[in-house]
Design an enzyme around this catalytic site. Sequence first.
Site, PDB file in Angstrom:
ATOM      1  N   LEU A 321     -28.442 -19.213 -45.625  1.00 20.24           N
ATOM      2  CA  LEU A 321     -27.733 -18.658 -44.469  1.00 20.24           C
ATOM      3  C   LEU A 321     -28.739 -18.141 -43.434  1.00 20.24           C
ATOM      4  CD1 LEU A 321     -24.568 -16.568 -44.337  1.00 20.24           C
ATOM      5  CD2 LEU A 321     -26.586 -15.574 -43.324  1.00 20.24           C
ATOM      6  N   TRP A 324     -30.405 -21.057 -41.745  1.00 17.26           N
ATOM      7  CA  TRP A 324     -29.490 -21.728 -40.816  1.00 17.26           C
ATOM      8  C   TRP A 324     -29.740 -21.249 -39.384  1.00 17.26           C
ATOM      9  CZ3 TRP A 324     -25.882 -19.575 -37.512  1.00 17.26           C
ATOM     10  CH2 TRP A 324     -24.970 -20.452 -36.921  1.00 17.26           C
ATOM     11  N   HIS A 325     -30.125 -19.957 -39.257  1.00 20.74           N
ATOM     12  CA  HIS A 325     -30.316 -19.387 -37.921  1.00 20.74           C
ATOM     13  C   HIS A 325     -31.546 -19.955 -37.215  1.00 20.74           C
ATOM     14  CE1 HIS A 325     -27.586 -16.376 -39.650  1.00 20.74           C
ATOM     15  NE2 HIS A 325     -27.184 -16.206 -38.411  1.00 20.74           N
ATOM     16  N   GLY A 326     -32.541 -20.343 -37.967  1.00 24.90           N
ATOM     17  CA  GLY A 326     -33.726 -20.861 -37.284  1.00 24.90           C
ATOM     18  C   GLY A 326     -34.852 -21.172 -38.232  1.00 24.90           C
ATOM     19  N   PHE A 479     -28.917 -21.109 -31.748  1.00 25.23           N
ATOM     20  CA  PHE A 479     -28.759 -21.674 -33.096  1.00 25.23           C
ATOM     21  C   PHE A 479     -27.987 -22.975 -33.047  1.00 25.23           C
ATOM     22  CE2 PHE A 479     -28.645 -16.922 -33.837  1.00 25.23           C
ATOM     23  CZ  PHE A 479     -30.019 -16.850 -33.915  1.00 25.23           C
TER      24      PHE A 479
END
Lengths: 479, 80
Positions: A321, A324-326, A479
């Site tokens: 998770l 996923w943001h970067g 994102f």
Amino acid sequence: MIFNSWEFASLFILVFGVFYAIVPQLRKWVLLIASVIFIGFNHWGYLALAVSTAFLTFGSGIWIDKYSDDKRRQRIFTFSLVAHLAILIFFKYFGFLEANVGAFIKILGFKWDPTITNVFLPLGISFYIFQSISYLIEVYWEEQEAERNLPDFMLYMLFFMKFLSGPIERPGNFLPQVKAKKVFNYTQTSYGLRLIAIGLFKKLIIANHLAGVLNEVFASVQDYSGAQLLVATLIYPIQLYADFSGYTDIAIGGAAILGYQLSPNFNRPFIAETITDFWRRWHMSLSFWVKDYIYEPLAFNKRSWGVWGISYALLVTFILLGLWHGDSWNFIIYGAIQGSVIIYEMQRTKWCSQWSKYLSGKWFKVYNIIRTYLIFSASLLFFKIEKFADVSYVLRHLFDGIRATYKEINLGMRDHNIIVLSLAIGLMFFYEYANSKWDLWGKLEKRPLIFRWSFYYLVVFIIFSFGDFGATDFIYLQF
Amino acid sequence: MELNQILEETNQIFKHVLNNPNICLTSTTTASDIDEWDSLNNIRLIADVEQHFNVKFKLREILKLKNVGELCEGVQKKIA
């Protein structure tokens, strides 16, 4: 094209007018054309990749659905999943992987010259790839029939009100809405307009006012005192919330005006008493996505490990998770902190229930809410600051110069702005509290017309008078 | 094994795992009816039910279950 821009406002008004003026059969085409313009407005490459991905997902779904043999379905599903992940990894994580592989090779004593330093990052890629994966899993699990109408499917993938930053829609929620006949509904339109006003209030008055000053602080942390860093750390969750929930309100409100109901993304996250509960209330379309498609399969596979299996699944899920943001180690640490705290909270819950006689009062609840907020604020340093060394600096200097004066802790903001911000933040939280207790808008609906419209004009006046219309992007656009 | 007996034994497992002696399962009980039954405890419940009745579920079978009644029916089919 961002929601708080004149280009978007013009496009939306035009779409709204045409949408309800033409025959219902053609309405989805209006939305599809608007989505194509919206995505392609910034760069034709964004549109090309999004459309190609949608074709790939559409074809993969039909291919999986064609067979009833479990092994063959699994092979096709795995192939499709890998293809989608490959797109995401190439466009979003290639630089990160190359840099880390390069560093590892150097440690082994070999020479390494990175050849590709910058891959173009398409807008909304993390959101629409996750939506594609959700669709493929649902088809593979036989929870969803493969969609065979291409325009309907394209609208599911590209609908402009949710394309940039979600909510990440499940096919079971969105596809039936594409097929339903859309008629103008006054109640739904006024609900949508109110949500847009609330979203603009959060974004323009709270998030944008805080953005300038907090961006400066976190970009050069060494230039600020410990007290200033502490204030910035404590305020940043509010800016992020106002920004992202403001975006979500506009997305849900705009979609409602066009007859679509998008999934909720926030449910008063700052009243959560644990980080576990916090993630049921914050960015819900993503947290439920990772719960259903990563955590549950992983935990189920390792269920014979007992608590260790659950802990392993939680840690992997939250690291993913975070990632996923970067593409940075800081995001991995951000995710790992969430997972580790939730693992700790599983044990803490048992301990608390043993002492429930002493630990169930109002003050314990208040303590838990503050504790959760502080943990989340500290973890967000890894989310906000790019360099690990800078996060480390902030954490080491957070309590330096605690006797700072008001002049120092106001972070250079003018008194007028601080008063406006404080009132706006108070109003936002009070509205959310009151709206959860009473049906505020329902009560307003029962008031005379003149009262209602005076109130609406007052809200618009407040937004235009106190809003910061500087061209600030929504945080989650990256994102 | 009778469905009622499976339900009764499942109830004991729920009481133990969720640390709540007041739980009283019926065939229509769902996760939303019991505060402690969240996604973290769900896996522990399934693992304990499997171990107790000596059965194995597939993930897709678990995901399709709508309530406790369907869980008990699933157990009954597997031990038959």
